[in-house]
Design an enzyme around this catalytic site. Structure first.
Site, PDB file in Angstrom:
ATOM      1  N   ILE A  12      50.061  58.069  53.438  1.00  0.00           N
ATOM      2  CA  ILE A  12      49.152  58.847  54.308  1.00  0.00           C
ATOM      3  C   ILE A  12      48.423  59.899  53.471  1.00  0.00           C
ATOM      4  CG2 ILE A  12      48.934  60.263  56.393  1.00  0.00           C
ATOM      5  CD1 ILE A  12      51.614  59.094  57.345  1.00  0.00           C
ATOM      6  N   LEU A  77      52.608  67.045  53.256  1.00  0.00           N
ATOM      7  CA  LEU A  77      53.078  65.701  53.622  1.00  0.00           C
ATOM      8  C   LEU A  77      54.229  65.218  52.751  1.00  0.00           C
ATOM      9  CD1 LEU A  77      50.050  65.842  54.797  1.00  0.00           C
ATOM     10  CD2 LEU A  77      50.198  63.355  54.801  1.00  0.00           C
ATOM     11  N   TYR A 150      67.242  62.799  59.266  1.00  0.00           N
ATOM     12  CA  TYR A 150      65.789  62.953  59.054  1.00  0.00           C
ATOM     13  C   TYR A 150      65.171  63.692  60.235  1.00  0.00           C
ATOM     14  CZ  TYR A 150      60.879  61.665  58.478  1.00  0.00           C
ATOM     15  OH  TYR A 150      59.501  61.707  58.355  1.00  0.00           O
ATOM     16  N   LYS A 154      63.398  67.361  59.978  1.00  0.00           N
ATOM     17  CA  LYS A 154      62.008  67.590  60.414  1.00  0.00           C
ATOM     18  C   LYS A 154      61.962  68.626  61.547  1.00  0.00           C
ATOM     19  CE  LYS A 154      59.332  65.196  57.747  1.00  0.00           C
ATOM     20  NZ  LYS A 154      58.286  65.849  56.929  1.00  0.00           N
TER      21      LYS A 154
END
Ligand code: UDP
Length: 333
Positions: A12, A77, A150, A154
């Site tokens: 991305i 990112l 994860y 996050k």
């Protein structure tokens, strides 16, 4: 503007770099080339005089601080991603995704720089309240299921972002919903579209986990990049979190397997394998995942444009040209 993209060589990140360069910005891409083939993702950017590549790590506080000091906006990112990779590397996932983000936010706070933090639909866990809006509760399984580290990392990143926001940092979080497209990396992340395309192109069995009735809403990378830039540009976005996804592109995984088989004209059989054969015995899946994007529509003017079939055709074309496909095994990209 001078813009820093961490993870700028990634799937991305590199598309975001290209889009920011085409808008006329000066772009600094920080990436540790953890997946070394990712450098090829920057070949277009490297021919632009406004582009600078820095090989380095978000865990390197001094480097991060120096780069943020000279940037106006930071798109963060860089992260350990991919369920399969996360499950096999939980400690690295937690350390990089929490400590790295803390370094970015602390420096951005020091210099009052705007930040867009890449988060994930994984934060919702396995909540069945569909569609998932930014107000939907998180529902996770026990901590001994490696996958949820994860989601937890996050979510902690988002908490950190809001904590810094309340002490003056202009920050926005975006939650990506299953992004795919050209530059998808089959070896690095093991995500479903990369696996299915690789299997279809090599003639290997296409491996559906479990019944295949679980769904995802796949988002083409150009739509994700557009949402990300809007989140880093609109004033209304500051202090907010947004779902970035394509609700219309919800599909069952078994139907995705059939669609990719059809679009590649592949002889591969479609087989069902138990989750534990791929992830080990301690695993839980998300049964259904669809975003509610009303908030992003309203505050950002975000509207995903690419249908799943159109996006898959473009992705498959790219994979055929860029992956080294062998009869029984692909080297990936
Ligand atoms: N999956 C699958 N075959 C594969 C890889 C993944 O059936 O080779 C399934 C996986 O178990 C999950 C879905 O596809 O149900 C999406 O997996 P992915 O890792 O791409 O994304 P996430 O689970 O993070 O949404």
């Amino acid at each position: 503007m001078r813009i820093l993209v961490t993870g700028g060589a990634g799937f991305i990140g590199s598309h975001l770099v290209d889009a920011l360069l085409s808008l006329g910005h000066e772009v600094f891409a920080l990436d540790n080339l953890f997946i070394k083939d990712n450098e090829a993702n920057l070949s277009k950017a490297k021919s632009n005089k406004n582009f600078h590549f820095i090989k380095g790590d978000i865990l390197d506080k001094e480097l991060v601080d120096a780069l943020i000091e000279k940037s106006d906006t930071v798109y963060h990112l860089a992260a350990i991603v991919g369920v399969k990779y996360v499950v096999d590397n939980t400690l690295l996932t937690i350390l990089v995704n929490v400590e790295g983000t803390l370094n970015i936010l602390a420096s951005a706070h020091k210099y009052k720089r705007r930040v867009v933090l890449a988060s994930s639909s994984e934060v919702y866990g396995r909540n069945r309240r569909i569609p998932l809006s930014e107000r939907t509760s998180r529902l996770l399984g026990p901590t001994w299921i490696p996958r949820w580290c994860y989601s937890t990392a996050k979510a902690l990143d988002e908490h950190l972002a809001f904590a810094y926001y309340h002490s003056g940092l202009p920050v926005t979080c975006v939650r990506y919903f299953n992004i795919y497209g050209p530059r998808i990396n089959s070896l690095g992340y093991g995500t479903v579209i990369a696996n299915f395309i690789r299997q279809a192109l090599t003639g290997e069995p296409i491996t559906v986990h479990g019944t295949g009735n679980q769904t995802r809403s796949f988002t083409y990378v150009s739509d994700a990049v557009e949402g990300t830039i809007l989140a880093g540009t609109k004033n209304e976005a500051i202090g907010e979190v947004f779902n970035i996804g394509s609700p219309k592109n919800e599909i069952r995984i078994v139907d995705l397997a059939n669609l990719i088989k059809k679009l590649t004209n592949s002889p591969s059989p479609i087989i069902h394998i138990p989750y534990e054969d791929y992830f080990g015995s301690k695993h839980e899946d998300v049964p259904r995942r669809v975003p509610n994007i009303n908030k992003a529509r309203k505050l950002l003017g975000f509207e995903p444009k690419v249908s799943l079939e159109e996006g898959l055709v473009m992705t498959i074309e790219w994979c055929k040209k860029n992956w080294e496909i062998h009869s029984s095994q692909s080297k990936g990209c």
